[in-house]
Design a protein around this motif. Structure first.
Motif, PDB file in Angstrom:
ATOM      1  N   HIS A  91      -8.418 -79.146 -55.989  1.00  0.00           N
ATOM      2  CA  HIS A  91      -9.805 -79.052 -55.712  1.00  0.00           C
ATOM      3  C   HIS A  91     -10.287 -80.387 -56.332  1.00  0.00           C
ATOM      4  CE1 HIS A  91     -13.805 -78.009 -54.301  1.00  0.00           C
ATOM      5  NE2 HIS A  91     -14.192 -77.912 -55.629  1.00  0.00           N
ATOM      6  N   VAL A  92     -10.366 -80.476 -57.678  1.00  0.00           N
ATOM      7  CA  VAL A  92     -10.781 -81.625 -58.563  1.00  0.00           C
ATOM      8  C   VAL A  92      -9.869 -82.050 -59.710  1.00  0.00           C
ATOM      9  CG1 VAL A  92     -12.103 -79.834 -60.025  1.00  0.00           C
ATOM     10  CG2 VAL A  92     -12.898 -82.171 -59.684  1.00  0.00           C
ATOM     11  N   GLY A  93      -9.068 -80.996 -59.907  1.00  0.00           N
ATOM     12  CA  GLY A  93      -8.133 -81.264 -61.110  1.00  0.00           C
ATOM     13  C   GLY A  93      -7.286 -82.643 -60.890  1.00  0.00           C
ATOM     14  N   TRP A  94      -6.882 -83.109 -59.780  1.00  0.00           N
ATOM     15  CA  TRP A  94      -6.144 -84.097 -59.619  1.00  0.00           C
ATOM     16  C   TRP A  94      -6.952 -85.492 -59.741  1.00  0.00           C
ATOM     17  CZ3 TRP A  94      -6.916 -87.691 -55.244  1.00  0.00           C
ATOM     18  CH2 TRP A  94      -8.142 -87.250 -54.360  1.00  0.00           C
ATOM     19  N   LEU A  95      -8.072 -85.115 -59.609  1.00  0.00           N
ATOM     20  CA  LEU A  95      -8.834 -86.516 -60.089  1.00  0.00           C
ATOM     21  C   LEU A  95      -9.315 -86.834 -61.419  1.00  0.00           C
ATOM     22  CD1 LEU A  95     -11.694 -86.149 -57.079  1.00  0.00           C
ATOM     23  CD2 LEU A  95     -10.074 -88.085 -57.412  1.00  0.00           C
ATOM     24  N   CYS A  96      -8.979 -85.875 -62.272  1.00  0.00           N
ATOM     25  CA  CYS A  96      -9.195 -85.929 -63.887  1.00  0.00           C
ATOM     26  C   CYS A  96      -7.957 -85.964 -64.625  1.00  0.00           C
ATOM     27  CB  CYS A  96      -9.910 -84.517 -64.357  1.00  0.00           C
ATOM     28  SG  CYS A  96     -11.050 -83.715 -63.218  1.00  0.00           S
ATOM     29  N   MET A  97      -6.885 -85.876 -63.923  1.00  0.00           N
ATOM     30  CA  MET A  97      -5.458 -86.224 -64.756  1.00  0.00           C
ATOM     31  C   MET A  97      -4.753 -87.431 -64.259  1.00  0.00           C
ATOM     32  SD  MET A  97      -4.336 -82.404 -63.988  1.00  0.00           S
ATOM     33  CE  MET A  97      -2.897 -82.285 -64.839  1.00  0.00           C
ATOM     34  N   LYS A  98      -3.722 -87.724 -64.830  1.00  0.00           N
ATOM     35  CA  LYS A  98      -3.015 -88.842 -64.681  1.00  0.00           C
ATOM     36  C   LYS A  98      -2.045 -88.459 -63.219  1.00  0.00           C
ATOM     37  CE  LYS A  98      -0.384 -91.295 -67.524  1.00  0.00           C
ATOM     38  NZ  LYS A  98       0.433 -91.597 -68.632  1.00  0.00           N
ATOM     39  N   LYS A  99      -2.071 -89.556 -62.506  1.00  0.00           N
ATOM     40  CA  LYS A  99      -1.215 -88.996 -61.135  1.00  0.00           C
ATOM     41  C   LYS A  99       0.327 -88.918 -61.531  1.00  0.00           C
ATOM     42  CE  LYS A  99      -3.975 -91.309 -57.596  1.00  0.00           C
ATOM     43  NZ  LYS A  99      -4.244 -92.374 -56.571  1.00  0.00           N
ATOM     44  N   HIS A 100       0.983 -87.743 -60.621  1.00  0.00           N
ATOM     45  CA  HIS A 100       2.079 -87.734 -60.664  1.00  0.00           C
ATOM     46  C   HIS A 100       2.822 -89.107 -60.363  1.00  0.00           C
ATOM     47  CE1 HIS A 100       6.162 -85.934 -59.819  1.00  0.00           C
ATOM     48  NE2 HIS A 100       5.936 -84.868 -60.487  1.00  0.00           N
ATOM     49  N   PRO A 101       3.992 -89.205 -61.041  1.00  0.00           N
ATOM     50  CA  PRO A 101       4.868 -90.413 -60.672  1.00  0.00           C
ATOM     51  C   PRO A 101       5.330 -90.533 -59.355  1.00  0.00           C
ATOM     52  CG  PRO A 101       5.938 -89.578 -62.607  1.00  0.00           C
ATOM     53  CD  PRO A 101       4.762 -88.678 -62.139  1.00  0.00           C
ATOM     54  N   ASP A 102       5.441 -89.557 -58.656  1.00  0.00           N
ATOM     55  CA  ASP A 102       5.884 -89.392 -57.061  1.00  0.00           C
ATOM     56  C   ASP A 102       4.613 -90.138 -56.341  1.00  0.00           C
ATOM     57  OD1 ASP A 102       8.350 -88.671 -58.171  1.00  0.00           O
ATOM     58  OD2 ASP A 102       8.156 -86.751 -56.966  1.00  0.00           O
ATOM     59  N   VAL A 103       3.484 -89.766 -56.611  1.00  0.00           N
ATOM     60  CA  VAL A 103       2.285 -89.961 -55.960  1.00  0.00           C
ATOM     61  C   VAL A 103       2.049 -91.553 -56.074  1.00  0.00           C
ATOM     62  CG1 VAL A 103      -0.415 -89.988 -55.868  1.00  0.00           C
ATOM     63  CG2 VAL A 103       1.277 -87.717 -56.299  1.00  0.00           C
ATOM     64  N   ILE A 104       2.259 -92.100 -57.261  1.00  0.00           N
ATOM     65  CA  ILE A 104       2.109 -93.536 -57.517  1.00  0.00           C
ATOM     66  C   ILE A 104       3.301 -94.488 -56.587  1.00  0.00           C
ATOM     67  CG2 ILE A 104       2.130 -95.316 -59.254  1.00  0.00           C
ATOM     68  CD1 ILE A 104       1.143 -93.440 -61.310  1.00  0.00           C
ATOM     69  N   GLU A 105       4.294 -93.609 -56.886  1.00  0.00           N
ATOM     70  CA  GLU A 105       5.573 -94.273 -55.973  1.00  0.00           C
ATOM     71  C   GLU A 105       5.498 -94.346 -54.469  1.00  0.00           C
ATOM     72  OE1 GLU A 105       9.445 -92.794 -56.670  1.00  0.00           O
ATOM     73  OE2 GLU A 105      10.258 -94.001 -55.017  1.00  0.00           O
ATOM     74  N   LYS A 106       5.089 -93.475 -53.933  1.00  0.00           N
ATOM     75  CA  LYS A 106       4.921 -93.197 -52.457  1.00  0.00           C
ATOM     76  C   LYS A 106       3.673 -93.892 -52.115  1.00  0.00           C
ATOM     77  CE  LYS A 106       8.655 -90.707 -52.142  1.00  0.00           C
ATOM     78  NZ  LYS A 106       9.978 -91.342 -51.858  1.00  0.00           N
TER      79      LYS A 106
END
Ligand SMILES: [Zn+2]
Ligand SMILES: [Zn+2]
Length: 279
Positions: A91-106
């Motif tokens: 819901h919202v946690g993903w916007l408050c945390m550092k992105k997973h390295p896989d998210v950045i890479e993809k």
């Protein structure tokens, strides 16, 4: 003396600008720029960018990148709001945390040239914080005091901040609730579901099992409900000739998908159970 009779107008107005901001996200960032489910002329693109600015979300380019990655790597570590990390994270946690390295890479590998080459998007992305400051917070708040004398503080609270928080949370329910609760008539192997509450809050986007099964379809659903404001709006712009080349899934493909992959809750399955003469 405080005049409470003015508040209903302000509430109707707040809901109206909530709808406009949401339309910029659903019909613009989502269905036009991420999925290319239809084409739009320049006038409509400008309108959608201004409406999108009313949502106060981050840049269109970042929105499109995150959402393309979400569809391609749905519910894996590379999904920016991976539901397997919990409802609150999606819901919202993903916007408050550092992105997973896989998210950045993809995300880096994602082809974004169709969006980043668009001069209108480039211009909007360069100044999007100014656009958002004005169209999400300043412009919505100044109309009610000027037109019907609503106190400034009430207008700023309702039309800038409450609307902003409500709209963000509505959009986020698609990533959380519509990946968690609901049936899967189109593909039972997907996490996304059909969630009527989310559909109501987001102008139709809660028919999320349909959307992940057929992301190229410009409609929220194969059915048209009164609150499918995104689909109705695109249809109206289509009548004007401003939206064109609207893509939809064919009835044959839809039926085959329901039969092959659905969880049995689609109404086609109910018809199948009728005796052969149908009576
Ligand atoms: Zn999704
Ligand atoms: Zn999508």
């Amino acid at each position: 003396m405080h005049d409470y009779k003015k508040h209903p107008w302000t509430m109707v107005y707040a809901y109206f600008i909530y709808i406009l901001g949401g339309f910029g996200v659903t019909a613009g960032a989502h269905r036009l720029w991420t999925h290319r489910t239809y084409k739009a002329n320049t006038k409509l693109k400008v309108i959608l960018l201004l409406f999108y600015s009313m949502s106060g979300m981050y840049s269109v380019v970042d929105w499109v990148r995150d959402h393309r990655v979400h569809h391609k790597y749905s519910d894996t570590n590379a999904d920016p709001h991976n539901i397997n990390r919990g409802l609150l994270f999606a819901h919202v946690g993903w916007l408050c945390m550092k992105k997973h390295p896989d998210v950045i890479e993809k995300g880096r590998q994602m082809n974004m040239s169709d969006v980043t080459d668009d001069p209108l998007i480039r211009f909007h992305t360069k100044y999007y914080q100014w656009f958002h400051l004005f169209f999400c917070f300043v412009f919505p708040a100044i109309i009610p005091p000027l037109l019907w004398g609503e106190p400034w503080m009430v207008s700023i609270l309702a039309n800038s901040f409450v609307k902003y928080v409500a709209l963000l949370n509505a959009v986020w329910t698609v990533n959380s609730l519509a990946h968690y609760y609901g049936n899967k008539p189109y593909d039972r192997n997907l996490r996304p579901t059909q969630n009527l509450l989310v559909a109501f809050l987001t102008k139709g986007e809660g028919h999320h099992n349909f959307h992940h099964a057929f992301p190229w379809d410009y409609r929220a659903s194969e059915f048209l409900y009164i609150f499918h404001i995104t689909t109705i709006g695109i249809n109206l712009f289509n009548k004007l000739g401003w939206a064109y080349d609207l893509k939809t899934v064919s009835p044959e493909v839809l039926q085959k998908t329901v039969e092959r992959y659905g969880d049995g809750t689609h109404e086609l399955n109910q018809y199948k159970e009728l005796p052969s003469n149908g009576f």
